[in-house]
Structure formats: C-alpha cells, structure tokens
Design an enzyme around this catalytic site. Structure first.
Site, short mmCIF file in Angstrom:
data_model
loop_
_atom_site.label_atom_id
_atom_site.label_comp_id
_atom_site.label_asym_id
_atom_site.label_seq_id
_atom_site.Cartn_x
_atom_site.Cartn_y
_atom_site.Cartn_z
CG HIS A 146 -4.28 -3.72 2.63
ND1 HIS A 146 -3.54 -3.32 3.72
CD2 HIS A 146 -4.64 -2.59 1.99
CE1 HIS A 146 -3.46 -2.00 3.75
NE2 HIS A 146 -4.12 -1.53 2.70
CB CYS B 1 -0.99 -0.04 1.16
SG CYS B 1 -2.37 1.12 0.98
CD GLU C 95 -2.84 -6.31 5.30
OE1 GLU C 95 -3.41 -5.22 5.48
OE2 GLU C 95 -2.12 -6.53 4.31
#
Length: 369
Positions: free
Chosen positions: A344, A260, A346
C-alpha cells in the site's frame, strides 16, 4: 463481559468484550502496526476478518473523522491485549469502543495476544468464532469449522460502490463524470478502495471518477480517461466475478496502476494464478526490495493472497519482492503501460517510502499524451 475466542484447530482463548454482547465469525489474522488502528478498521480489505493487534495498548488516541479510509468499519472483530478507554489526543472526537459499537464490530481485550499471534504464525490464518453469548467451547469450535471461509468467495461484492462517484474537495461526491480542474482524468475501479489513494491521486493533479467493480471496459473506454486505477479490496481474487475480463480488455489501451487486490486481479488478467499465503502480510513494517533500483522500502501491507510469479507469462516482469519470504510484491508489463504492487503506497497507516509509485503512474499518463 466474558468472551471466548475459538479457532478451527480447537484452540480456545478467554478474553473480555468492551463493546457489549455479540458473536462473530471470520478469518482471524494479526497486524503488526503500532498505530493506525482507525485506518486499519476502515480498510475494506479486512471484510470477513477478525484483526488481532500485536501492539499491546490500543485506543489511547481515540477516533477522529480525518483518519477514515472509508465510510465504515469492516472487520468482524477487533482484538488487543489492553484497551485504553480514555483517549488522550487533541484530534480525538470519540472513543474506539463507541466507534466499534456504531458499526457492530466486537471489541475484545484481556488475553495473551502474543500466544494467539504465535499460533497463527505456526498454523496459519484460521477460521474462528468469538462469542459472549455461546460459552460452550465445543459449540464454538464447531461453528468456526463450519464457517464458509474466504477462499473462493466474492467479498468485493460486499464493499464495492453501487454507483459511480467523484473525489471532490477532499471527499466523495455524487457524480458520473470527471470533476473539473485536473491535468489527468483517472477512472478508479472500486474493489474496496481506501480514501487515501483518492486523496493522493487528487493531490497529483488527477480528476478521479470512482466506478463499481464490475463496470464494463467499454464504459470505461467511452469516458476516454488518461489512466485506469485498480484499488485494493478484500478476499480471494480468484473468487471475484466479472472483473478479470474487463481488466484484460483495457490492457494496452490505457495506462493501468494496480494496488493490492488490484495487483492480484491484474496478475489474473495477464494469465497468471494466485494462491493463499499461510498467514499473510499485515502491518506497517514490511521490507520490500525494488529489483530495478536495488532500494529497500518499508511498506504498509494487508493481504492474504499472492500472485504466483512462476505462472506469469514472459511479457510480465517481477519488479519487487518481499524480503521476509521472497513473495512477489510488484510487477510490470514489458509491452503495455501497466504496473502494480501488492503493498500500500498510500501509507494509511504506514511509512511514506513508496509514494513515488503514484508519480510513476502520472509519468505513464504523460507519456501517452
């Protein structure tokens, strides 16, 4: 309690506050996720923004301590069609309203969120003011127009840690050296880091030391890490001071993985430029194509700025693109062990399609030993 939502283009909507009196200014954006509102609220990348959820019912599963992505809530206001005041979930330890009040975030419901989303999609993310105290439409529109905005501002300075810490036993812990036990030592730059990035690195066998955003490259190299991680964060990458030079000094010396804002800062370190997207990408359902494999990933995203692929040098290869608008979503350096993605991996909140990128980072560190 009556609340007015005033946009810089003169649009004014009427809603209700379910968190009491208050006034907030920020950039108003929308998020298309159907769940994961706690992860959204605790994502530091939303600093300076007011988030509108397109899914109409929010609050139904409450708040719990396990789903925190940082130690606080970061948006200036949280907007929805209908707030669910009574949570129904065995994990819930509190209500959304109480959580927002704890961190001073205005909670607004009872207005047409579809209309607001259409306005943002058509005219772009805008400066806005929400108030229960000043109910003059003209006054609020003027306040919105006079707010400084995000462009050119260093928002990272508001969220980065003031001192180094480690990720130990599933949470942050005081420390200035790597915790024992990991196969790889990773220095993580905190531009507004999310906890799940640290959780996954630890699960992959990394001892993680989190450092402030402006930590000099020389200090990082003196720690002799196996790799360097560049986290997500809020705002305009071009407005962040004292970071690009350090990343540039690390290129070629250690494997680097950026996510990001970390991806955008890496793009600036390569010599590229960034620009502001019309209304950004925010939600857990963004399609991204991996140009190396041809596979499509459904990804979790939260960004309003983007690296311009035309500005990148020939030594940098575009690896991922957004299938909605063709914007750059991933890149790698052809000579140095450095890669990054705009989205993202994650998955907090969002799908798990892109977790493999952490394994790619592990592979780079293994290859350098």
């Amino acid at each position: 309690m009556k609340a007015l939502i005033a946009l810089e283009d003169g649009t004014v909507l009427t809603g209700r506050s379910f968190t009491g009196a208050g006034e907030a200014a920020g950039e108003i954006v929308f998020n298309t996720s159907m769940s994961g509102y706690q992860e959204i609220l605790t994502d530091p990348s939303y600093t300076g923004q007011m988030v509108t959820m397109t899914y109409p019912l929010i609050g139904n599963y409450g708040i719990n301590p396990e789903d925190m992505e940082s130690a606080a809530a970061h948006p200036r206001a949280f907007l929805m069609r209908e707030y669910q005041a009574v949570p129904s979930n065995y994990r819930a330890s509190g209500t959304l309203a109480d959580f927002l009040c704890k961190f001073g975030v205005l909670g607004i419901e009872g207005f047409d969120t579809r209309m607001l989303t259409r306005i943002i999609r058509k005219r772009g993310a805008m400066k806005a003011v929400i108030s229960t105290e000043d109910l003059s439409e003209a006054s609020l529109v003027e306040k919105a127009r006079n707010w400084a905005g995000l462009v050119g501002q260093d928002m990272v300075a508001n969220v980065s840690t003031a001192r180094s810490y480690t990720w130990s036993n599933g949470g942050p812990a005081a420390g200035h050296t790597f915790p024992a036990g990991g196969r790889f030592k990773v220095v993580a730059y905190d531009f507004g880091i999310k906890y799940n990035q640290l959780r996954i690195l630890a699960e992959k066998g990394c001892s993680v030391l989190v450092v402030p955003a402006k930590t000099p490259a020389a200090e990082v190299l003196a720690l002799n890490p196996d790799g360097v991680f560049l986290s997500n964060g809020p705002g305009d990458p071009a407005g962040v001071e004292g970071v690009v030079e350090n990343i540039r000094a690390l290129l070629g010396k250690k494997p680097i993985f950026g996510i990001c804002l970390g991806h955008q800062m890496l793009g600036l370190a390569y010599g590229g430029t960034t620009f502001k997207l019309k209304f950004g990408h925010r939600g857990g359902n963004q399609p991204v194509k991996d140009l190396q494999t041809g596979k499509v990933e459904i990804t979790s995203q939260n960004h309003g700025f983007c690296v311009d692929p035309q500005s990148l040098p020939a030594s940098v290869e575009v690896t991922h693109i957004n299938l909605n608008d063709g914007s750059l979503e991933g890149m790698r350096h052809k000579e140095y062990p450095a890669f990054s993605v705009q989205y993202h991996p994650e998955h907090a909140p969002g799908p798990h399609d892109a977790v493999y990128l952490f394994d790619r980072f592990i592979g780079l560190m293994e290859g350098r030993r």
